[in-house]
Design a protein around this motif. Structure first.
Motif, PDB file in Angstrom:
ATOM      1  N   GLY A   1      10.975   0.589  -7.992  1.00 61.17           N
ATOM      2  CA  GLY A   1      10.433   1.815  -8.709  1.00 61.17           C
ATOM      3  C   GLY A   1      11.242   2.984  -7.986  1.00 61.17           C
ATOM      4  O   GLY A   1      12.276   2.698  -7.180  1.00 61.17           O
ATOM      5  N   GLU A   2      10.692   4.434  -8.247  1.00 65.40           N
ATOM      6  CA  GLU A   2      11.153   5.449  -7.660  1.00 65.40           C
ATOM      7  C   GLU A   2      10.027   6.288  -6.952  1.00 65.40           C
ATOM      8  O   GLU A   2       9.022   6.460  -7.638  1.00 65.40           O
TER       9      GLU A   2
ATOM     10  N   VAL B   1       0.963  -1.123  -0.122  1.00 57.59           N
ATOM     11  CA  VAL B   1      -0.074  -0.304  -0.001  1.00 57.59           C
ATOM     12  C   VAL B   1       0.884   1.258  -0.246  1.00 57.59           C
ATOM     13  O   VAL B   1       0.608   2.140  -0.899  1.00 57.59           O
ATOM     14  N   ILE B   2       1.863   1.176   1.126  1.00 61.26           N
ATOM     15  CA  ILE B   2       2.635   2.386   0.681  1.00 61.26           C
ATOM     16  C   ILE B   2       3.892   2.625  -0.340  1.00 61.26           C
ATOM     17  O   ILE B   2       3.790   3.594  -1.027  1.00 61.26           O
ATOM     18  N   VAL B   3       4.161   1.439  -0.920  1.00 58.86           N
ATOM     19  CA  VAL B   3       4.977   1.416  -2.107  1.00 58.86           C
ATOM     20  C   VAL B   3       4.123   2.224  -3.260  1.00 58.86           C
ATOM     21  O   VAL B   3       4.849   2.897  -4.143  1.00 58.86           O
TER      22      VAL B   3
ATOM     23  N   PRO C   1       1.285  -0.076  -8.162  1.00 59.41           N
ATOM     24  CA  PRO C   1       1.032  -1.369  -7.480  1.00 59.41           C
ATOM     25  C   PRO C   1       2.361  -2.081  -7.888  1.00 59.41           C
ATOM     26  O   PRO C   1       2.535  -2.512  -8.816  1.00 59.41           O
ATOM     27  N   PRO C   2       3.084  -2.442  -6.664  1.00 55.63           N
ATOM     28  CA  PRO C   2       4.528  -3.367  -6.830  1.00 55.63           C
ATOM     29  C   PRO C   2       4.073  -4.699  -6.940  1.00 55.63           C
ATOM     30  O   PRO C   2       2.890  -4.993  -6.482  1.00 55.63           O
TER      31      PRO C   2
END
Length: 490
Positions: free
Chosen positions: A204-205, A149-151, A158-159
Motif C-alpha cells: 500500500g501507500e 502493526v506499523i504497516v 491491516p496488511p
C-alpha cells in the motif's frame, strides 16, 4: 515512471529490542539520514513483553529525525523489519488487543509441545506457540506480527504478513501455505491467520494521517519486509549461495544463502525464502552481547575491550546465554548461562564473555557444516556488536576465517535495500544486484597468525561441557571435534 527513476533514497525501519532505527539510503549506499528512538519492555523470568503502541511512537520519532536530516530527499519506498517470533493479537482493524510477546518470551513451552505433537516443527519461543498462549489467555484475535502493526498505521489497512515473519507462526514457505490441518488440530481457525505474501511485495501507500505523524510523504510505497535477521543479511549482501552473515546484537543470528533448504531434523535451523526464491537457512542463538549489558550495565565497552585484550584466552570459559534456554546450535530449553573457572578480574570476565560468544559462533558454523550447508562463500559481521573493532578481530581469530564488516551494520539498511528492490519497476532487477550497489564494505578481517590455535583448547572444553550437560548431541560433538582436529593438524 518507476520509483527508482525519481527517488533520492529509500527508507528502512528496524523495530529492534531496545530501539527503533530508521535509515534513508541512496542508490549507491550513501546514508542520507538516520534516526533512532528508544524502546522499553517488561522482563520477568521467562516473560518478555512490549507495548505495541510504543512501537508506533518510536517509529514516528525515528522517522522524523531520519527524514529531517535529508532536507527533502524524495523517498522511493519503505520496508519494515521486526524481531523474529514476536507476536500479538489484534482486532480486524489491526488495533492491538494484547501485549506483544517478544521473540524470547518463554511462557508457551507447553503450547510448543502441543504443536510438535500436531506435527509442526516449532521451537518453544516461536510465534505459533505464543499465539496459542495469547488466545488461551486473552481470547481470540487476529494473529499479527510486529511490523504489521506499523504497516497498519502507515497505510490504514491491516496488511498480509510477509512470509519471513510468518515462518515462525507455522507458515510453510516451501509450499507457500498455512498448514491448515495441523493448525485445526490445535484449535486455531484459519480465519485468525493473515494472508501471506513474499517480501518485497507492495502492500500500500503511506496515508495522510501517518504522513503527518512520521514525516514520511503521503503516497510513499510500503513493501513487505523481513525479520530482523534476514534484514541484517540483506544489509550484509550475503545473498548468493555459500555466503553467510553473522548478526551479533543482543543475541546471535546466523543467516546464509543456499540453492535448496538445509534440512535439520531437530528444527533448530530453519529456512526463510528470499523474494527471488533463494533459500536463506539459519538459526538464532540465545548467546550475545546482551550478556555483557547484564553483567556490566555501566561499563564503557571500548575501555573494557582494551583491557580484555590482555586475556587471550580468558582464565574462565563462558557460554553467555542472555536468557534461559538455547535455540541454536542445539535446542535445550533448560540450558542456563555457563561460566567455568574463576575470572581474575572484571577485564578477564569481559574477555570470557566476548570469547564465549565467539566460541558459540564457531559451534554454530560447525553445526551448519554437519547439516551439509554450503559455507564456502564470504562471511560478514553485522549487528550492533560489529561496531567493536576488537570483538570483530577476536571473532575472526576464533573462527579461523576471514570476515568483512560493512560500513552500515544495521537491519534498517537491509530494509532500504528491500524497498529499493520492491519498487524497482524493472523485471531484470535482482536482490543481490541491488544489495551489491547499496552495501559498502568498511573492513576486511584476516585471522591473526597463531591466534586461532590459542582458542582450540577452550573450544574443545566448551564442546565437552555442553555434551556433559546433555545439551549438545553426541553426533554434533563428534563433528565439531573432527573439524577442530582438521584445523589444528592440517
Amino acid at each position: 515512471m518507476a520509483a527508482q527513476d525519481t527517488a533520492d533514497g529509500w527508507l528502512g525501519i528496524d523495530l529492534g529490542t531496545q530501539s527503533v532505527r530508521a535509515l534513508v539510503v541512496g542508490a549507491d549506499g550513501t546514508v542520507l539520514g538516520s534516526g533512532a528512538a528508544p524502546l522499553t519492555g517488561h522482563r520477568d523470568g521467562v516473560r518478555h513483553e512490549q507495548d505495541p503502541d510504543r512501537w508506533w511512537q518510536a517509529v514516528c520519532a525515528a522517522s522524523r529525525t531520519a527524514l529531517g536530516a535529508t532536507r527533502g530527499a524524495r523517498i522511493g519506498g519503505l520496508a519494515v523489519c521486526g524481531t523474529s517470533g514476536t507476536v500479538l493479537l489484534t482486532d480486524d482493524t489491526g488495533r492491538p488487543l494484547t501485549p506483544a510477546l517478544m521473540y524470547d518470551d518463554g511462557r508457551a513451552a507447553a503450547e510448543a509441545a502441543r504443536a510438535r505433537e500436531a506435527g509442526l516443527a516449532v521451537q518453544d519461543t516461536w510465534a505459533l506457540p505464543k499465539a496459542l498462549w495469547l488466545t488461551a489467555t486473552y481470547g481470540p484475535g487476529r494473529i499479527t506480527h510486529q511490523p504489521d502493526v506499523i504497516v497498519t498505521r502507515l497505510t490504514g489497512t491491516p496488511p498480509p504478513a510477509d512470509s519471513s515473519h510468518a515462518l515462525k507462526t507455522g507458515y510453510d514457505a516451501e509450499h507457500d501455505t498455512w498448514p491448515g490441518s495441523a493448525l485445526g488440530r490445535l484449535g486455531l481457525s484459519h480465519a485468525r491467520f493473515p494472508a501471506v505474501v513474499r517480501p518485497g511485495t507492495r502492500l500500500g501507500e503511506v496515508g495522510a494521517s501517518a504522513a503527518g505523524a512520521t514525516g514520511i510523504p503521503a503516497g510513499t510505497p510500503v513493501v513487505a519486509g523481513m525479520t530482523d535477521g534476514c534484514a541484517a543479511q540483506l544489509a550484509s549482501g550475503a545473498l548468493r549461495p555459500g555466503a553467510w552473515n553473522s548478526v551479533l546484537g543482543t543475541t546471535l543470528v546466523l543467516k546464509g544463502a543456499a540453492p535448496a533448504p538445509v534440512r535439520d531434523p531437530t528444527g533448530v535451523v530453519y529456512n526463510h525464502r528470499a523474494p527471488d526464491g533463494v533459500w536463506l537457512p539459519g538459526g538464532a542463538s540465545s548467546v550475545g552481547a546482551g550478556a555483557l549489558a547484564a553483567r556490566f550495565p555501566d561499563a564503557d565497552p571500548a575501555v573494557m575491550d582494551e583491557r580484555a585484550a590482555a586475556h587471550e584466552p580468558s582464565g574462565a570459559l563462558a557460554y553467555p546465554l542472555v536468557s534461559p534456554g538455547e535455540r541454536f546450535p542445539f535446542r535445550a530449553p533448560d540450558a542456563t548461562p555457563l561460566l567455568l573457572g574463576e575470572p581474575a578480574d572484571d577485564a578477564d570476565l569481559w574477555a570470557a564473555l566476548l570469547q564465549g560468544v565467539g566460541l558459540a559462533e564457531r559451534l554454530c558454523l560447525d553445526y551448519l557444516h554437519h547439516l551439509g550447508a554450503p559455507l564456502d562463500g564470504p562471511l560478514t559481521f553485522t549487528g550492533g556488536a560489529a561496531r567493536s573493532a576488537y570483538w570483530n578481530q577476536l571473532r575472526a581469530d576464533i573462527l579461523g576465517r576471514p570476515a568483512r564488516v560493512p560500513q552500515q551494520t544495521e537491519p534498517a539498511l537491509g530494509m532500504a535495500v528491500l524497498a529499493a528492490y520492491g519498487t524497482a519497476g524493472d523485471p531484470a532487477a535482482t536482490l543481490p544486484g541491488t544489495a551489491d550497489r547499496m552495501v559498502r564494505v568498511r573492513t576486511l578481517l584476516q585471522p591473526r597468525p597463531g591466534r586461532t590455535a590459542r582458542f582450540a583448547e577452550p573450544y574443545a572444553r566448551l564442546v565437552d561441557a555442553l555434551e556433559t550437560r546433555g545439551w549438545l548431541p553426541s553426533p554434533v560433538v563428534a563433528h565439531a571435534r573432527e573439524r577442530l582436529h582438521a584445523d589444528t593438524t592440517g
